[in-house]
Design a protein around this motif. Sequence first.
Motif, short mmCIF file in Angstrom:
data_model
loop_
_atom_site.label_atom_id
_atom_site.label_comp_id
_atom_site.label_asym_id
_atom_site.label_seq_id
_atom_site.Cartn_x
_atom_site.Cartn_y
_atom_site.Cartn_z
N UNK A 128 3.36 7.09 -8.96
CA UNK A 128 2.62 5.85 -9.12
C UNK A 128 1.91 5.46 -7.84
N UNK A 129 2.64 5.49 -6.73
CA UNK A 129 2.06 5.13 -5.44
C UNK A 129 0.94 6.10 -5.07
N UNK A 147 -1.25 15.94 -7.54
CA UNK A 147 -2.30 15.07 -8.10
C UNK A 147 -3.67 15.46 -7.58
N UNK A 148 -3.75 16.59 -6.93
CA UNK A 148 -5.05 17.07 -6.49
C UNK A 148 -5.58 16.33 -5.27
N UNK A 179 -4.73 7.73 -4.12
CA UNK A 179 -5.86 8.62 -4.45
C UNK A 179 -7.11 7.81 -4.78
N UNK A 180 -6.92 6.71 -5.49
CA UNK A 180 -8.09 5.93 -5.89
C UNK A 180 -8.72 5.20 -4.71
N UNK A 181 -8.04 5.17 -3.55
CA UNK A 181 -8.58 4.49 -2.38
C UNK A 181 -9.29 5.46 -1.44
N UNK A 182 -9.29 6.75 -1.78
CA UNK A 182 -10.02 7.77 -1.02
C UNK A 182 -9.72 7.80 0.47
N UNK A 183 -8.48 8.03 0.87
CA UNK A 183 -8.18 8.16 2.30
C UNK A 183 -8.57 9.55 2.80
N UNK A 184 -8.75 9.73 4.12
CA UNK A 184 -8.91 11.11 4.58
C UNK A 184 -7.69 11.60 5.35
N UNK A 190 -5.89 16.44 -1.36
CA UNK A 190 -5.73 17.53 -0.40
C UNK A 190 -5.89 17.13 1.06
N UNK A 191 -5.70 15.84 1.38
CA UNK A 191 -5.91 15.40 2.75
C UNK A 191 -4.70 15.76 3.61
N UNK A 242 -1.00 7.85 -7.06
CA UNK A 242 -2.20 7.58 -7.86
C UNK A 242 -3.00 6.44 -7.24
N UNK A 243 -2.29 5.40 -6.80
CA UNK A 243 -2.98 4.29 -6.13
C UNK A 243 -3.71 4.76 -4.88
#
Lengths: 396, 408
Positions: free
Chosen positions: B236-237, B268-269, B242-247, B271-272, B239-240
């Motif tokens: 769950x965390x 979850x794909x 991932x939606x914020x697009x960190x590097x 890859x950072x 997914x959250x």
Amino acid sequence: MENLLYVWAGLEFNFSTLPQQLVNGLITGAIYALIALGYTMVYGVLRLINFAHGEVFMLGGYVALFVSWGFGFSPEALQKNPDAQSSALILVIMILVAMAACALIGAIIEYFAYRPMRNQSRIAALITAIGVSLFLQYAGQIFLPNSPPPSIAQQVNPYQENLKFDLISAPKETRDAYTAAKTESDNLKQQFETALNGRSQFDDTLTDAEKALGTQAQEAQNKVSALEGEIAQKSVGVTITVGKLIMLVTVIVLMLILRFLVMATPAGRAMRAVSHDFESASLMGINVNKVITFTFMLGSALAGAGAMMLVTFEGTAIHPFFGLQLGVKAFVAAVLGGIGNIPGAVLGGFLMGLAETLVVWAGYSNYKDAVAFVILIVVLLLKPGGILGSSKVEKV
Amino acid sequence: MKKLGFWNAGLIVLALGSLALMAGCKPKDGGGESTGSTGSSSSTSGETASGDKINIGLIASINGDLRPWGSDCRDGAMLAVEEINAAGGIDGKMINLIVEDSNSKPEDGKTAAQKLASSDVVGLVGEVASGITMQIKSVALEAGLPLVAVGATNPDITKNSDGKVFRVCYTDDFQGPVMAKFAFQALGKKRAAIMTDNKQPYSQELSKKFMAFFKSLGGEIVTEEFYESGQNQFTGQITNIKSKAPDVIFLSGYFTEVGPIARQIRQQGLNVPLLGGDGWDSKELVTSGGDAIIGGYFCNHYNNKEDRPEVQNFLTKWNEKYGGEPATTMGALGYDAVMLMIDGIKRGGTDKAKIAEALNNTEGFAGVSGVINLKDHNGDPPKRALVVEVTQDGQKFAKAYEPDEVFN
């Protein structure tokens, strides 16, 4: 798709991730449900809360670990032979051995710990259950490998590829931009690595030109990450590994088998009879001891299956206390669904998993556990017997 | 249910109480064991030091969750005592290490410290975790004993300590910024996501420091998500996040959860690169994290591959006594902590206050984990931090940060 993000009263509802979160919740819930079944079945026939159930689950994890070591996936063996290949057969053997071992452990616990207490007061049996739980935890600390907590190697799981289901795809431009950026980033990384020629990228001897190339490669990689994020934001879909899909299907299959066993076999009928009325059932010629042993074995085998799947597909670190938290959650799930009621345990498990994940989804991951208990309190206030349980108030 | 809750709580307290009693008996054997290593006859902690012995108390997490670190710490400490005694002790007096088990729990650590304080020890050494060290500190201050903490990185440990509490490791005030600087400058990352273990003060503090420094460098913290040690589903965390697009993702918790988290991040794909603190330090990290953790970076105290003579001497002795290399850095830090205490006794004598004073004046103490200076530093030695990369067969040195180069 930006309008999929709603912010209300500090809560963030990002509807583009909702399908993914629901799937996450289902998988979490499936494991809760599997363990909750063990609590609920034992309670059904004995009116006993088997606090040692979480420890049976823990032992199931260890059994799976040992079987995987036996197949050459121990850290030492993997160091010598890092390309060891796993197969579906190994996973099937692991789950069957874990289930069988747990069934045996369950039967042993019942025979040695609970049977002598059966005619004593209920509180005595309850204390025994807590005693068995503590005994297994601390004996495990002495006799089981736990320092550092081992985990099953990733290589055991051959089903690691991702399946991606897009409900709404990201715009084509974004995806094209991503592919282009990825190619460029890979290219630059390749160039940089050639230039490094075995040196570390943080080496002091890098020339300015090489450093600049390194920075360029980093920036290209950041761009890829940014586009990856953009795709995640602009699309609605679900990513799931094949392994987790198998896990979910296995749980459902096991539940169907359980339903068949309980509803359509003589043993199941005897179980239901004992659960309905212990005394009368024994007067009607049912071998109550056998039924109780059978119930313990059934519940423990399910816990063993859950433990094996969790440690294999998630890489959870295994230690003697690792059943404790899951055990408590599953117990709550069983009470939530109505303890003693089999469909109730499944419902409770899935509800708990979904509720927890939705709390995380709303941006409150630090209250994840609290919510589980708030739900329990609210449900018990409204329906003291649990969602599907009898309305008769049980004094435990 | 109410009734169950009540009984349940009561019973667990009772059961734990009796267990604690049992555990309380156990360390006597531990004490006997370690005194054996000094070559003198076994003595219980009740027996006070006679003229030819100096007692040092060690509190270590020999059982419980922290056992990987605790047992290494004890082994390192015993190695140090053995080395000093083999060289004739301090002015002919042998060092006697009394080991007590904290069972990885703050309350048991306090009991252990009280037990040691009531026996005739001149100083306390321990613990590897900040929560337990806090409890030991309160006992040590009451008894006026100098305390050398081993791996407790929480900055509060040495605050309000009356000049009696020291440590041989760096603090989270340093570790967090090191990783932030590494992420921002060496890796060129601008958008970080953080996952914090809400059950561990260590993790909370580290996340806070990382966040503050990463922001001050000009980076952006896109989100902070929480979990608790003992949990096993983090999807769950993630997914959250991932939606914020960190590097880059900073995982400030312990390796037991970091491994599964890393696996689930890749599943979850996402890859950072992954970064962390010294809680990652374990051989088991590579097994639990699989391919996902390879290429991650974390902050460590020293590296087995360093060629400083202290490191090589320590590793040779360790190999002779226990075989192989210490599994965690707590072997070296436990060794350093006891050596530092002994150094204090050498300079200050056996008077508690004098030892504390001597420790406060420590300059250029050459430890395995680096040089330790305590003069004018209120118990927190400025130490360098190593950033290491996780590789298939352990750790690879990436970059070192000296104490004074991080903040400017």
